[in-house]
Design an enzyme around this catalytic site. Structure first.
Site, PDB file in Angstrom:
ATOM      1  N   ASP A  45      34.879  37.578  40.195  1.00 54.24           N
ATOM      2  CA  ASP A  45      35.453  39.079  40.780  1.00 54.24           C
ATOM      3  C   ASP A  45      37.249  37.380  39.894  1.00 54.24           C
ATOM      4  OD1 ASP A  45      34.800  40.589  41.283  1.00 54.24           O
ATOM      5  OD2 ASP A  45      35.702  40.308  43.525  1.00 54.24           O
ATOM      6  N   VAL A  57      29.695  42.466  49.305  1.00 53.48           N
ATOM      7  CA  VAL A  57      29.460  41.309  49.033  1.00 53.48           C
ATOM      8  C   VAL A  57      29.820  41.627  47.075  1.00 53.48           C
ATOM      9  CG1 VAL A  57      28.097  41.090  50.364  1.00 53.48           C
ATOM     10  CG2 VAL A  57      27.130  43.225  48.294  1.00 53.48           C
ATOM     11  N   SER A  64      41.277  40.421  44.342  1.00 55.90           N
ATOM     12  CA  SER A  64      40.659  41.821  44.783  1.00 55.90           C
ATOM     13  C   SER A  64      41.486  43.502  44.932  1.00 55.90           C
ATOM     14  CB  SER A  64      39.825  41.171  46.777  1.00 55.90           C
ATOM     15  OG  SER A  64      39.979  42.542  46.883  1.00 55.90           O
ATOM     16  N   GLY A  99      34.999  50.597  46.368  1.00 54.71           N
ATOM     17  CA  GLY A  99      34.515  51.192  45.025  1.00 54.71           C
ATOM     18  C   GLY A  99      35.773  50.647  43.844  1.00 54.71           C
ATOM     19  N   GLY A 100      35.562  48.745  44.106  1.00 58.38           N
ATOM     20  CA  GLY A 100      35.699  48.339  43.002  1.00 58.38           C
ATOM     21  C   GLY A 100      37.667  48.716  42.934  1.00 58.38           C
ATOM     22  N   ARG A 125      38.165  36.943  52.748  1.00 59.05           N
ATOM     23  CA  ARG A 125      38.037  37.147  51.606  1.00 59.05           C
ATOM     24  C   ARG A 125      37.197  35.755  51.089  1.00 59.05           C
ATOM     25  NH1 ARG A 125      36.390  39.589  47.155  1.00 59.05           N
ATOM     26  NH2 ARG A 125      37.557  39.718  44.855  1.00 59.05           N
ATOM     27  N   THR A 181      31.506  47.007  47.858  1.00 57.35           N
ATOM     28  CA  THR A 181      31.848  47.224  49.024  1.00 57.35           C
ATOM     29  C   THR A 181      32.048  48.449  49.966  1.00 57.35           C
ATOM     30  OG1 THR A 181      34.240  48.313  48.291  1.00 57.35           O
ATOM     31  CG2 THR A 181      34.271  46.545  48.092  1.00 57.35           C
TER      32      THR A 181
END
Length: 677
Positions: A523, A500, A551, A572-573, A193, A481
């Site tokens: 984030d 990214v 994350s 997808g978050g 990360r 992602t």
């Protein structure tokens, strides 16, 4: 409404005339006292050929629509449909469409096949499989397996490829979590990360929040290549440079544009936004006369010679050529020219880490999860809450779905307390001792389960108990992602999520390296932002130099009786969490086949905003429409149901405990297709 809640089919299905009702689904799952027999019964459904009526219905639904015209729309659908194919690809009309190496396209495209006609669900006996966001990348990973490589080799090759084909979502300018299960059952997590640079501070985006999204200040130190190198140096079998060869060629020569890429580059607003960034424009768009346009499906695009040169050097010399060698200072100069604060010293200090994964037993399954700052333990918390309900979980009825949503809301409240503990346990960025102990404490999870009302919802602040959102604060929403899974013939498994962040990251493309750089600084939480329903931001996720932002990435691997059972993850978050949870519940508790568990329409709730999102959209000409009757029943139980025009993309590999066969699925929400070796 029946008392048991089995009042309507749950999620829709992947074929016409193949909709399972809530009362038809296998209910016993893993909590049955004779689980092997129930596993066998559930998986017999996969092996049966599709009903002729179902195939006829699917064929009748095909419409001649170009895949590139990803048609989005909203509104409830009353038909009991789930995933449906609605497009056919025919011979391209212009020469510009046929310059790809394989020539023109003549295959069909629908829910169960990608745009090249490749199946999205495969089965292999005695070999290995790769399940990725893009079928060509799955092929590249499978080639590595055929050449004698193992799951880590294949994961390295596949992820490098995905950074080219789906550059909007991942690549060498970002970072990842790679969860690895070795053939002997031991496991580890490569934490690559991204980290905040040394000059970063918690108030750096106060007053100008857009700087955390675009431009140089949004960039965190990328660790993608460091993580791949660390994983390969520990477990790889093939030569390092062998794994780079296919991707170097793709970066140098370009590749045929695929429907998902075309959709992300299309539309007047998107094109206008990309035109603001000349390097992005020149790389991903096509100049036609005096105007720029998105590439057409199958048109060669996206050549990146500078990236090819960097990857060639990394293949020959290792990633230190970027972090401490001749590329380091030019990369730092590019970032600073774009307004960033990353220095060559930041790059030199960057290092991926080996972390111990979290293990928990739920539903008779031993789960292996990436640790914080991943969110995988959030998925396990929701699973544990659901596991305490007596089977069945009301099957596909609204009660079972309601309980799943409420478990998600509790889990998201718990998640707000998580952050990056940092590399030094003596001086952690965030002390996670209390929350991690609570997540392993049955009494807390029992109390959260007991708080769930079957006839309604709770006030927002009551989810999570003493770890509620009011006390912990709110994480910002992450994005984007890619995810991939690999299982080799020795049952070595990799579940890897890479990103990214938002589409095309920070929009900064380094001239010296060709790297498309992340915007992972967005984030982090910032004092005073966001402020949803008066909720303060999470202090556990405030910016510190060298700290990683929290994350939603949630790679998971599961075992049963010491044998590999499942590798799963999503992109997808925050919707990653709900997507992975629903895939696991549908497969393990409801007995759905793997393709249905991954592909069927989903819902999502992340506590704040207090909305229950249900899929109602088309992407690359495949439709995902959550059951309208179920939506109404959920509204009747107090949920604020809202249609949504996007969803997470899930990849999964399942090992049948009866036959030993590997089943691999790539989500039709993207252009994915798995490959066998």
């Amino acid at each position: 409404m029946p008392a048991n809640g089995n009042d309507v089919e749950g999620f829709g299905s992947v074929e016409l005339a193949a909709v399972s009702s809530g009362d038809d689904w296998p209910r016993q799952g893993l909590l049955d006292p004779h689980p092997k027999s129930k596993w066998h019964q559930a998986w017999q459904r996969i092996k049966q050929p599709p009903a002729p009526l179902a195939l006829a219905g699917l064929a009748a639904s095909v419409l001649l629509v170009l895949v590139a015209a990803a048609a989005y729309h909203s509104g409830r659908h009353t038909a009991a449909l789930g995933v449906t194919g609605c497009a056919g690809l025919t011979e391209p009309a212009s020469l510009g469409d046929t310059v790809a190496p394989e020539g023109s396209i003549s295959s069909s495209f629908e829910a169960r096949h990608d745009w090249r006609g490749r199946p999205r669900s495969i089965e292999v006996q005695g070999g290995g499989v790769v399940s990725a966001d893009h079928g060509r990348c799955s092929d590249i990973g499978a080639d590595a397996l055929r050449d004698g490589g193992n799951a880590v080799d294949a994961a390295v090759a596949t992820s490098l490829c995905q950074g080219i084909f789906n550059a909007m979502a991942s690549g060498a300018g970002g970072g990842h979590f790679m969860l690895i299960r070795l053939p002997n059952g031991t496991a580890e997590c490569i934490d690559a990360r991204e980290v905040a640079p040394a000059a970063a501070n918690e108030t750096m985006f106060v007053g100008h929040p857009d700087d955390s999204i675009t431009g140089g200040l949004a960039i965190a130190v990328p660790l993608e290549l460091q993580g791949l190198w660390l994983a390969h140096s520990r477990h790889g079998r093939l030569p390092w440079k062998r794994l780079f060869r296919p991707t170097i060629a793709l970066a140098k020569n370009g590749f045929p544009a695929h429907p998902y890429l075309v959709a992300t580059l299309s539309g007047a607003n998107q094109t206008a936004a990309l035109l603001r960034w000349p390097a992005i424009r020149d790389t991903f768009l096509i100049k036609e006369g005096n105007r720029w346009r998105s590439p057409r499906v199958n048109e060669t695009c996206c050549k990146r010679p500078q990236l090819a040169a960097l990857l060639t050097a990394v293949a020959e010399e290792g990633p230190q050529v970027l972090y401490k060698g001749r590329f380091a200072q030019p990369l730092a100069d590019d970032i600073q020219a774009a307004g960033g604060i990353i220095t060559a010293a930041d790059l030199a200090a960057a290092a991926a880490e080996v972390r111990m994964p979290i293990r928990q037993r739920v539903w008779g399954v031993d789960w292996i999860a990436a640790p914080p700052p991943s969110s995988a333990i959030t998925v396990l918390a929701a699973l544990q809450i659901l596991a305490g309900f007596e089977q069945p979980l009301a099957g596909g009825g609204s009660l079972g779905v309601h309980r799943t949503v409420e478990a998600l809301k509790h889990a998201f409240a718990l998640r707000m307390n998580l952050g990056d503990p940092g590399p030094d346990p003596r001086a952690p960025f965030v002390n996670l001792t209390d929350i991690l102990a609570a997540l392993h404490d049955p009494s807390l999870l029992d109390s959260l389960r007991s708080a769930i009302r079957d006839d309604g919802v709770l006030p927002l602040a009551q989810y999570g108990g003493r770890f509620n959102i009011s006390a912990a604060g709110l994480h910002p929403e992450d994005h984007g992602t890619s995810h991939l899974n690999v299982v080799d013939r020795d049952s070595m498994a990799v579940s890897m999520t890479t990103t990214v962040n938002t589409g095309f990251g920070s929009k900064v493309l380094s001239a010296s390296t060709g790297l498309l750089l992340n915007n992972q600084m967005d984030d982090f939480s910032t004092p005073g932002r966001p402020n949803v329903y008066g909720i303060s931001p999470s202090q556990a996720n405030f910016i510190r130099p060298g700290k990683k932002p929290f994350s939603s990435m949630s790679p998971l691997i599961a075992e049963r009786g010491g044998e590999l059972l499942l590798a799963v993850g999503a992109s997808g978050g925050p919707r990653i969490i709900s997507a992975v949870l629903q895939a696991a519940v549908r497969l393990l508790a409801y007995g759905e086949d793997l393709f249905s568990a991954v592909a069927n329409p989903r819902l999502h709730h992340q506590l704040a905003p207090d909305s229950l999102f249900v899929e109602d959209w088309n992407t690359t000409a495949v439709g995902f429409h959550y059951n309208a009757a179920m939506s109404q029943l959920l509204e009747d139980r107090g949920h604020q149901v809202v249609s949504t025009l996007w969803g997470a993309i899930t990849q999964a590999v399942y090992s049948d405990p009866d036959t030993g066969a590997l089943h691999a699925v790539s989500d039709p929400r993207k252009d994915g297709a798995p490959a066998a070796a």
